[in-house]
Design an enzyme around this catalytic site. Structure first.
Site, mmCIF file in Angstrom:
data_model
loop_
_atom_site.group_PDB
_atom_site.id
_atom_site.type_symbol
_atom_site.label_atom_id
_atom_site.label_comp_id
_atom_site.label_asym_id
_atom_site.label_seq_id
_atom_site.Cartn_x
_atom_site.Cartn_y
_atom_site.Cartn_z
ATOM 1 C CG ASP A 1 -5.247 -7.967 0.482
ATOM 2 O OD1 ASP A 1 -5.330 -8.237 1.702
ATOM 3 O OD2 ASP A 1 -5.891 -7.048 -0.054
ATOM 4 C CB ILE A 2 -3.236 -10.419 5.088
ATOM 5 C CG1 ILE A 2 -3.981 -9.102 5.388
ATOM 6 C CG2 ILE A 2 -1.735 -10.272 5.287
ATOM 7 C CD1 ILE A 2 -3.998 -8.737 6.859
ATOM 8 C CB THR B 1 -0.865 0.030 1.271
ATOM 9 O OG1 THR B 1 -0.011 0.251 2.400
ATOM 10 C CG2 THR B 1 -1.646 -1.278 1.460
ATOM 11 C CE LYS C 1 -3.128 -3.660 15.221
ATOM 12 N NZ LYS C 1 -2.338 -4.503 14.294
ATOM 13 C CB THR D 1 -1.617 -0.636 18.870
ATOM 14 O OG1 THR D 1 -1.536 0.673 19.415
ATOM 15 C CG2 THR D 1 -3.082 -0.929 18.583
ATOM 16 C CG ASP D 2 -0.060 2.140 23.309
ATOM 17 O OD1 ASP D 2 -0.497 2.392 22.171
ATOM 18 O OD2 ASP D 2 0.747 2.891 23.898
ATOM 19 C CD GLU D 3 -3.317 4.549 18.868
ATOM 20 O OE1 GLU D 3 -4.443 4.747 18.384
ATOM 21 O OE2 GLU D 3 -2.302 5.145 18.490
ATOM 22 C CE1 TYR E 1 -3.800 0.857 13.741
ATOM 23 C CE2 TYR E 1 -3.657 2.137 15.775
ATOM 24 C CZ TYR E 1 -3.168 1.154 14.937
ATOM 25 O OH TYR E 1 -2.031 0.449 15.299
ATOM 26 C CG ASN F 1 1.913 14.666 21.027
ATOM 27 O OD1 ASN F 1 2.475 13.596 21.257
ATOM 28 N ND2 ASN F 1 0.625 14.741 20.722
ATOM 29 C CB ALA G 1 -0.132 -6.979 6.998
ATOM 30 C CG ASP H 1 -6.877 17.941 19.553
ATOM 31 O OD1 ASP H 1 -5.987 17.208 19.062
ATOM 32 O OD2 ASP H 1 -7.148 17.954 20.768
ATOM 33 N N PRO I 1 3.058 21.073 12.408
ATOM 34 C CG PRO I 1 1.818 19.630 11.057
ATOM 35 C CD PRO I 1 3.196 20.164 11.250
ATOM 36 C CB VAL I 2 1.779 21.062 17.708
ATOM 37 C CG1 VAL I 2 1.431 20.470 19.064
ATOM 38 C CG2 VAL I 2 3.276 20.956 17.436
#
Ligand code: NAD
Ligand code: DAU
Length: 355
Positions: free
Chosen positions: A57-58, A34, A162, A132-134, A158, A257, A80, A288, A213-214
């Site tokens: 592709d998986i 990708t 996950k 991920t920790d997310e 996202y 950040n 992936a 934001d 950009p923050v």
């Protein structure tokens, strides 16, 4: 051999490079290429018989069946994914397709392959899911860091995709006995990081004299880990992690950040000073991210206790190496900034024009 998915992406490429350097065991690398996949990151492996690349592709079950039958991997290491939170807000469909349906298809193909292995190979087989920790959601300022027992509270398309993939992996172990291990890692940084993510974007923009950009007030906290440390953690868990377990991986490096951006600017001032003045002059606060998680922090004591893993880099050593790498690899950076990437940057930041 081992089958790696997503091995042309940021972490996957670092993992493949480290694996081939450290092990005699060949890698079969399946990646759809990708926008985030880049074979140039694997250029040093050209002609190496221990690395075999397949573009695919998986979610392509016939391809997976063919690869499993032909190469008989003894493990799958699954990187992936669609990985960028901002892209998941603009277009969540691709995240459901790859992260949920793709993981499901990969699990089913792996289960079929694993089921017909002889007993000893079956027992030694591993499916390593890189997550991920997310999936744990967002922490308040005084909350303890995420342990493996923290409830799943994903907040973005996202992280929800996950989290769904983590649940599928868990279920394939509990229901079918597939020998799985999962790692949930914090924010990575280092070489070959695509410049849509915070640290490489700041380096690339600062070098070009563009705004940095923050989002929002810049006080969102992430827990940063040098990518090579993530790769060493995956190798440990793959080799010695307990089947069916999840392991949190983190750098014990919580930072807001704005501090990350200021550190990048200070390193560039030292290594590549600009005649126009300090790079921090380019810092620009912008609107934001919708639903922006405020703080992530990983409690990585389980992997240290059970497997003796600890990060080798501090943030200070890792970020210095990273900035140096981007300065030394201007060609990689130039090539990765394709037309498609520039279109994405234009869409993403035109909507954030005002803070
Ligand atoms: P990345 O976006 O840089 O790379 C993803 C790779 O997957 C790309 O090479 C892409 O071509 C490939 N890919 C995408 N869809 C595919 C498909 N359908 N079939 C085959 N290949 C496909 O991502 P990354 O930052 O290297 O992350 C790798 C994994 O680690 C992801 O699962 C991500 O959720 C997880 N993770 C990332 C971080 C981080 O900080 N980057 C932290 C923790 C966990
Ligand atoms: O925590 C692990 C996750 O880290 C991984 O699962 C994801 O795949 C990976 O992309 C990363 O997600 P983040 O959203 O934390 O990373 P990103 O680099 O996009 O953003 C880091 C922080 O910086 C976040 O708080 C948003 C902010 N940010 C990001 C960009 C791109 C900015 O302030 N400005 C920016 O331009």
């Amino acid at each position: 051999m081992i089958l790696v998915t997503g091995g042309a992406g940021f972490i996957g490429a670092n993992f493949v490079l480290d694996w081939v350097a450290a092990s005699a065991e060949p890698v079969l690398n399946l990646d759809a290429l990708t926008y985030a996949g880049n074979l140039e990151s694997l250029g040093s492996l050209a002609g190496n018989p221990r690395h075999r690349f397949v573009q695919g592709d998986i979610a392509d079950r016939p391809l997976l069946d063919r690869l499993m039958a032909e190469h008989r991997p003894r493990a799958v290491v699954h990187f992936a994914a669609e990985s960028h939170v901002d892209r998941s807000i603009h277009g969540p469909g691709a995240f459901i397709k790859t992260n949920v349906e793709g993981t499901f298809t990969l699990l089913e193909a792996t289960r079929a392959h694993w089921a017909q292995l002889p007993a000893t190979e079956k027992a030694a087989f591993r499916f390593h899911h890189v997550s991920t920790d997310e999936v744990y959601g967002s922490l308040g300022p005084g909350d303890p860091a995420f342990t493996e027992a923290h409830p799943f509270e994903p907040n973005s398309p996202y992280s929800a995709s996950k989290a769904a993939s983590d649940h599928l992996v868990r279920a394939w172990h509990h229901t079918y006995g597939l020998p799985v291990v999962t790692t949930n890692c914090s924010n990575n940084y280092g070489p070959y990081h695509f410049p849509e993510k915070l640290i490489p974007l700041m380096i690339v923009n600062a070098l070009a004299g563009k705004p940095l950009p923050v989002y929002g007030d810049g006080q969102q906290v992430r827990d940063w880990l040098y990518v090579k440390d993530h790769c060493s953690a995956i190798r440990e868990v793959l080799a010695r992690g307990r089947v069916g377990e999840t392991y949190n991986v983190g750098g014990w490096n919580e930072k807001p950040n704005i501090e990350i951006v200021q550190t990048v600017c200070a390193l560039l001032d030292e290594m590549r000073p600009s005649a126009a003045g300090p790079h921090a002059r380019l810092i620009t606060f912008v609107a934001d991210r919708p639903g922006h998680d405020r703080r992530y922090a990983i409690d990585a004591r389980k992997i240290e206790r059970e497997l003796g893993w600890k990060p080798a880099e501090t943030f200070e050593t890792g970020i210095r190496k990273t900035v140096r790498w981007y300065l030394d690899n201007a060609d990689w950076v130039a090539h990765v900034q394709s037309g498609a990437y520039r279109d994405w940057v234009a869409t993403q930041y035109s909507e954030r024009a005002s803070a």
